[in-house]
Design an enzyme around this catalytic site. Structure first.
Site, PDB file in Angstrom:
ATOM      1  N   ASP A  12       0.811  -1.230   0.000  1.00 49.58           N
ATOM      2  CA  ASP A  12       0.000   0.000   0.000  1.00 49.58           C
ATOM      3  C   ASP A  12       0.841   1.276   0.000  1.00 49.58           C
ATOM      4  O   ASP A  12       0.453   2.296   0.563  1.00 49.58           O
ATOM      5  CB  ASP A  12      -0.974   0.020   1.204  1.00 49.58           C
ATOM      6  CG  ASP A  12      -1.931  -1.155   1.178  1.00 49.58           C
ATOM      7  OD1 ASP A  12      -2.212  -1.664   0.081  1.00 49.58           O
ATOM      8  OD2 ASP A  12      -2.402  -1.562   2.253  1.00 49.58           O
ATOM      9  N   LYS A  15       1.821   1.970  -5.202  1.00 54.00           N
ATOM     10  CA  LYS A  15       2.428   1.406  -6.421  1.00 54.00           C
ATOM     11  C   LYS A  15       1.532   1.622  -7.642  1.00 54.00           C
ATOM     12  O   LYS A  15       2.012   1.961  -8.724  1.00 54.00           O
ATOM     13  CB  LYS A  15       2.679  -0.107  -6.238  1.00 54.00           C
ATOM     14  CG  LYS A  15       3.662  -0.422  -5.125  1.00 54.00           C
ATOM     15  CD  LYS A  15       3.775  -1.921  -4.882  1.00 54.00           C
ATOM     16  CE  LYS A  15       2.548  -2.556  -4.296  1.00 54.00           C
ATOM     17  NZ  LYS A  15       2.215  -2.138  -2.921  1.00 54.00           N
ATOM     18  N   ALA A  38      -3.791  -8.134  -3.498  1.00 48.86           N
ATOM     19  CA  ALA A  38      -3.383  -6.759  -3.805  1.00 48.86           C
ATOM     20  C   ALA A  38      -4.601  -5.869  -3.993  1.00 48.86           C
ATOM     21  O   ALA A  38      -5.666  -6.325  -4.403  1.00 48.86           O
ATOM     22  CB  ALA A  38      -2.545  -6.746  -5.084  1.00 48.86           C
ATOM     23  N   GLY A  39      -4.428  -4.601  -3.676  1.00 52.58           N
ATOM     24  CA  GLY A  39      -5.458  -3.599  -3.977  1.00 52.58           C
ATOM     25  C   GLY A  39      -4.708  -2.358  -4.408  1.00 52.58           C
ATOM     26  O   GLY A  39      -4.059  -1.713  -3.594  1.00 52.58           O
ATOM     27  N   HIS A  40      -4.706  -2.077  -5.702  1.00 45.20           N
ATOM     28  CA  HIS A  40      -3.938  -0.941  -6.233  1.00 45.20           C
ATOM     29  C   HIS A  40      -4.916   0.136  -6.702  1.00 45.20           C
ATOM     30  O   HIS A  40      -5.872  -0.158  -7.410  1.00 45.20           O
ATOM     31  CB  HIS A  40      -3.039  -1.400  -7.391  1.00 45.20           C
ATOM     32  CG  HIS A  40      -1.980  -2.362  -6.956  1.00 45.20           C
ATOM     33  ND1 HIS A  40      -1.056  -2.911  -7.798  1.00 45.20           N
ATOM     34  CD2 HIS A  40      -1.686  -2.859  -5.714  1.00 45.20           C
ATOM     35  CE1 HIS A  40      -0.245  -3.710  -7.117  1.00 45.20           C
ATOM     36  NE2 HIS A  40      -0.614  -3.703  -5.851  1.00 45.20           N
ATOM     37  N   GLN A 239       2.228  -6.097  -3.092  1.00 42.41           N
ATOM     38  CA  GLN A 239       2.749  -6.186  -1.717  1.00 42.41           C
ATOM     39  C   GLN A 239       4.037  -5.363  -1.568  1.00 42.41           C
ATOM     40  O   GLN A 239       4.175  -4.375  -2.264  1.00 42.41           O
ATOM     41  CB  GLN A 239       2.957  -7.667  -1.318  1.00 42.41           C
ATOM     42  CG  GLN A 239       1.656  -8.443  -1.119  1.00 42.41           C
ATOM     43  CD  GLN A 239       0.997  -8.922  -2.395  1.00 42.41           C
ATOM     44  OE1 GLN A 239       1.628  -9.569  -3.201  1.00 42.41           O
ATOM     45  NE2 GLN A 239      -0.272  -8.621  -2.591  1.00 42.41           N
ATOM     46  N   VAL A 331     -11.433  -3.257   2.709  1.00 42.00           N
ATOM     47  CA  VAL A 331     -12.534  -4.215   2.819  1.00 42.00           C
ATOM     48  C   VAL A 331     -13.243  -4.070   4.167  1.00 42.00           C
ATOM     49  O   VAL A 331     -14.461  -3.914   4.232  1.00 42.00           O
ATOM     50  CB  VAL A 331     -12.016  -5.668   2.656  1.00 42.00           C
ATOM     51  CG1 VAL A 331     -13.158  -6.665   2.736  1.00 42.00           C
ATOM     52  CG2 VAL A 331     -11.272  -5.809   1.341  1.00 42.00           C
ATOM     53  N   GLY A 447       4.990  11.954  -4.489  1.00 40.18           N
ATOM     54  CA  GLY A 447       3.521  11.945  -4.472  1.00 40.18           C
ATOM     55  C   GLY A 447       3.023  12.981  -3.471  1.00 40.18           C
ATOM     56  O   GLY A 447       3.415  12.973  -2.305  1.00 40.18           O
TER      57      GLY A 447
END
Ligand code: GDP
Ligand code: IMO
Ligand code: MG
Length: 464
Positions: A12, A15, A38-40, A239, A331, A447
């Site tokens: 997290d 990426k 993964a959650g991108h 990850q 989630v 960023g």
């Protein structure tokens, strides 16, 4: 050439946003490990795309590849493609025939194993997506690969061998009756998860769709041809280094290699191809962690946050950073653990990955604090060390030696991104320069917000 995007911490780090940023110059974006754990996130013109299996280049219409090192849940993949189509995208995703498939029994086993560990300190806090059990079967030579879904006879043969073992594991080793597992796992029909015929029908149909939509490839050959034809390839790590199965804090890790070496093994290209390109370490300007495991620079106590019982300076800082950074599980909504930047962790990551450049995200989140700290080194057993110990037990005993930086003011970060590095507040520059010097790696991008335009770009690796 190739550009590899790698998480340098605990996942997290942002990426997906960096893949989107630099992906404009790429022709193909390939994932090389992990799965739908993964959650991108990609934010384009205020629209947020959450990607878990589809490579993040889909937002720019780039071809995506799921390499042989990935574990693919076909149901998630198709659901995600369908959702992205509803959002107006047209994802073109190819899946390696050598990639392993996640089956419903893997998800059940992942959840049961976490349940069994729940009263101990070895519970990992996995995403429950069946990642570990699928990689176990891959290593145990009893896995089912994407290519097997295209050949019904092979699929049936493999299921007939493996499913009775899984049933016995649950009933005889874990002593769990399948009836008791019902309802526990969202999206899984637990009874059918151990039924050869039901699994055969479901996965044969997945194979048909993969075939009809021409989605399967020999990933290495496909990518090599892209490069031979002059195309640019980007590898999208999932990850992060500290949850890498080899280089992370075992056993609180995922079951694959997010580190840059994984990009070769997990796609079928040689290490020379990956190594001739650039390897960009994605750094979050502080730390966040969703699962268990040591975190020497942790601020506050996440359980106190959940219970609302915390107090004191660290607790308040943690609450502030968590809220500013939106550090809540996507989630469950559970607050994530947060901490100061950890330099021993990053020195380890820089070596294990061979970073050629860094992208440092979330500089905006820390804005407005009087002081920003980093764990510069650790002291453990009376000794000062500057990288992480190999055993988790020793890591747990590490005390950070903090270095303090003056904070930077909150500014209009959109303006900063437009104006460039000169416009970055001076104290933030001091922080970034420290990071760059310690890791002996240039900062390519900063960023300053979640959007594509909220990045200060100093270098584009595809132009180097
Ligand atoms: P990934 O798994 O590494 O791709 O990262 P995630 O998408 O899971 O989490 C990063 C979160 O931070 C997402 O919500 C991003 O939109 C957001 N994000 C990324 N970079 C920045 C940044 O520089 N500043 C802020 N405020 N948010 C960012
Ligand atoms: P992205 O790609 C953050 C963590 C889980 C758990 C451990 C093992 O979005 O950065 P697993 O389900 O993989 O067996 O869980 O790894 N984890 C992540 N943490 N970001 C991720 O992915 C993660 N993928 C897995 O929370 O601690
Ligand atoms: Mg994520």
């Amino acid at each position: 050439m190739t550009v590899t995007i790698v998480g340098s911490q605990l996942g997290d780090e942002g990426k997906g946003g960096v893949v989107d940023l630099y992906g404009d110059a790429a022709d193909v974006i390939a994932r090389y490990q992990g799965g739908d754990n993964a959650g991108h996130t990609v934010v384009e013109d205020g629209t947020k795309y959450k990607l878990s299996l589809v490579p993040s280049g889909a937002v720019r219409g780039k071809v995506g590849v799921l390499g042989n090192g990935c574990v693919v849940n076909p149901k998630t993949l198709f659901d995600e493609i369908d959702t992205l189509r509803e959002q107006g995208l047209d994802p073109d995703v190819r899946v390696a025939r050598r990639a392993h498939t996640i089956l419903p029994y893997h998800r059940v086993l992942d959840n049961i194993e976490e349940d069994v560990k729940s009263d101990t300190d070895i519970k990992v806090g996995t995403t429950g997506r069946g990642i570990g059990p699928t990689y176990e079967d891959k290593a145990g030579r009893r896995g089912i690969r994407i290519g097997d879904l295209l050949d019904p006879d092979v699929l049936r043969k493999r299921l007939e061998y493996v499913v009775p073992q899984k049933r016995a594991l649950i009933e005889d080793v874990y002593n769990v009756s399948l009836a008791d597992v019902d309802d526990v796992i969202e999206g899984v029909d637990v009874q059918n998860a151990f039924d050869v015929s039901a699994l055969y029908e479901q996965y044969r149909r997945f194979g048909e769709r993969l075939d009809e939509e021409n989605m399967t490839v020999a990933a290495g050959e496909f990518l090599a041809e892209t490069i031979e034809d002059g195309g640019e390839v980007m590898f999208e790590g999932a990850q992060g280094t500290s949850i890498d199965i080899d280089h992370g804090n075992y056993p609180y890790v995922t079951s694959s290699n997010p580190t840059a070496g994984g990009a070769a093994v997990g796609t079928g290209l040689g290490p020379t191809t990956v190594g001739q390109g650039e390897v960009i370490g994605i750094v979050k300007a502080y730390l966040s962690r969703v699962g268990s495991g040591p975190l020497p620079t942790e601020l506050g106590d996440v359980d106190e946050q959940i219970e609302g019982t915390g107090e004191g300076e660290e607790y308040e800082l943690a609450t502030y950073i968590r809220e500013e950074g939106g550090e809540f599980g996507t989630v469950t909504g559970r607050p994530r653990r947060v901490g100061w930047l950890d330099m021993p962790m990053l020195r380890h990551a820089a070596r294990a990955n061979g970073f050629t450049g860094l992208a440092v995200n979330h500089i905006d989140v820390l804005a407005g604090l009087d002081e920003v700290k980093v764990g510069h080194t650790y002291t453990v057993d009376g000794e000062e060390i500057d990288t992480i110990p190999a055993t988790t037990e020793r890591w747990e005993r590490c005390e950070p030696n903090l270095k303090t930086f003056e904070g930077w003011e909150d500014v209009d970060w959109g303006d900063v991104a437009r104006e460039g590095y000169e416009a970055v507040p001076e104290n933030a520059k001091t922080y970034l320069e420290y990071l760059s010097e310690e890791l002996d790696t240039p900062v390519y991008a900063i960023g300053v917000g979640p959007g594509r335009d909220e990045t200060v770009v100093r270098e584009n690796p595809f132009e180097n």
